[in-house]
Design a protein around this motif. Structure first.
Motif, short mmCIF file in Angstrom:
data_model
loop_
_atom_site.label_atom_id
_atom_site.label_comp_id
_atom_site.label_asym_id
_atom_site.label_seq_id
_atom_site.Cartn_x
_atom_site.Cartn_y
_atom_site.Cartn_z
N TYR A 4 0.78 -1.23 0.00
CA TYR A 4 0.00 0.00 0.00
C TYR A 4 0.82 1.29 0.00
N LEU A 5 2.11 1.22 0.16
CA LEU A 5 2.93 2.43 0.07
C LEU A 5 3.59 2.51 -1.30
N PHE A 46 -4.04 5.59 7.77
CA PHE A 46 -4.84 4.50 7.20
C PHE A 46 -6.30 4.78 7.55
N TYR A 47 -7.10 5.03 6.51
CA TYR A 47 -8.48 5.50 6.69
C TYR A 47 -9.46 4.53 6.06
N TYR A 61 1.48 10.22 4.23
CA TYR A 61 1.00 9.29 3.21
C TYR A 61 -0.40 8.85 3.59
N LEU A 62 -1.21 8.59 2.61
CA LEU A 62 -2.61 8.23 2.86
C LEU A 62 -2.92 6.89 2.21
N VAL A 63 -3.44 5.97 3.04
CA VAL A 63 -3.99 4.72 2.53
C VAL A 63 -5.50 4.83 2.74
N SER A 98 -11.65 3.81 1.83
CA SER A 98 -13.08 4.14 1.84
C SER A 98 -13.79 3.67 0.59
N ASP A 99 -13.07 3.61 -0.52
CA ASP A 99 -13.71 3.18 -1.77
C ASP A 99 -12.92 2.07 -2.46
N ILE A 100 -12.11 1.35 -1.71
CA ILE A 100 -11.31 0.28 -2.31
C ILE A 100 -12.22 -0.85 -2.78
N LYS A 101 -11.91 -1.41 -3.90
CA LYS A 101 -12.66 -2.55 -4.42
C LYS A 101 -12.21 -3.82 -3.69
#
Length: 328
Positions: A31-32, A127-128, A159-161, A164-167
């Motif tokens: 994820y990074l 991580f959101y 950094y943002l993971v 909220s809308d990940i498949k």
């Protein structure tokens, strides 16, 4: 069962799973940004014991701090700091709190690296999982108006993971972290039914790693964040896979598979549905509650939520004071 598992299920799941170095390493790798990760020797990843979240935010945030080294300079440490935001909406002031937490990390770094001559780099990661997509800048300097004093404004971006809308098919990582990410996504967004077969298959993989305690953690999280019917449906799916389950995995779920919600549903709720008798439905609910009590896995409040009984009725059932004629 600890209070954290009940009152702070997101925190308990996140910190337990990602305290496992193998799971954390996989998360960072998946994820990074690759150009960032390829600079860090994650084989040297180590979890620190300290936490830095403000007391007032502990119900909304969880954090974990890791150390590693640079691949090109093995004597140069680097921090990876992950802040798990378990609230439904993004927070504009996350960048400000992140800066405070980073300063606390630097303060503590002098205890661990007393001979340092420069500050140790920190990779701040948010991580959101919320229901609304993250819509704020990740740059700290954007919290300021254009004042002409740019040279005195700290400059960094986290950094943002954003899950909220990940498949569903985009969820990656080691087995336990995949399960955790799926369950957390479902807790915030629902729609877990279509993932049951994938979850069941992943649960089978846990047995190969001897993850008996992780299975309990996942079941408790599922029971805490989902309704009764959802848990029952998942048990049904697990039943379909039971012939492939053995060893520790079988002993860990046999209470659910043979004596728990499923038994109550088969013996009571199904009888009530087919015969149209309220007494059959009541008997099934009572049997379910008894079975859940005997399993010693769920709390009184969770059993009440799962069965429709009141907390007082579950307590009476514990004492042997509740029977079908008394039941509402």
């Amino acid at each position: 069962m600890s209070d954290d598992e009940i009152n702070n299920p997101h925190d308990k799941l996140f910190t337990t799973i990602f305290s496992d170095i193998k799971e954390a390493k996989s998360f960072f790798e998946n994820y990074l940004p690759k150009n960032l990760i390829e600079k860090i020797d994650l084989d040297c990843l180590n979890l620190e014991k300290s936490h830095f979240v403000d007391e007032e935010y502990k119900k909304k945030e969880s954090d974990l701090l890791y150390t590693a080294v640079l691949k090109t300079k093995k004597d140069e440490p680097v921090y990876l700091y992950i802040l798990f935001e378990h609230q439904s909406s993004p927070d504009k002031w996350m960048r400000f709190r992140m800066l405070k937490y980073m300063c606390r990390i630097w303060d503590e770094s002098f205890k661990n690296f007393s001979k340092q001559t420069k500050l140790i780099p920190i990779l701040p990661i948010v991580f959101y999982q919320g229901t609304n997509k993250w819509n704020y800048s990740q740059a700290f300097s954007d919290l300021f108006d254009e004042t002409g004093f740019k040279e005195v404004i700290p400059k960094f971006s986290h950094y943002l993971v954003d899950h909220s809308d990940i498949k569903d098919e985009q969820i990656k990582g080691e087995i336990k972290s995949q399960i955790a990410l799926i369950l957390m996504k479902a807790a915030f967004h629902g729609n877990i039914q279509n993932l049951f077969e994938r979850l069941a298959q992943l649960f089978l993989e846990i047995e190969k790693t001897g993850g008996i305690n992780y299975l309990r953690l996942f079941i408790i999280y599922l029971g805490t964040t989902q309704d009764k019917e959802t848990v029952i449906n998942f048990v049904n799916i697990m039943n379909d896979y039971s012939k492939n389950i053995g060893g520790n995995m079988l002993s860990a779920i046999e209470a659910f598979k043979q004596e728990g919600w499923q038994k109550g549903k088969q013996e009571g709720w199904q009888k009530g549905k087919q015969e149209g008798k309220q007494e059959g439905k009541q008997e099934g609910i009572i049997n379910t509650a008894k079975n859940l009590l005997s399993m010693l896995v769920l709390t009184t409040e969770q059993i009440a939520k799962a069965t429709g009984l009141t907390v007082d009725e579950v307590e009476k059932l514990k004492r042997g004071e509740l029977n079908i004629p008394q039941f509402r």
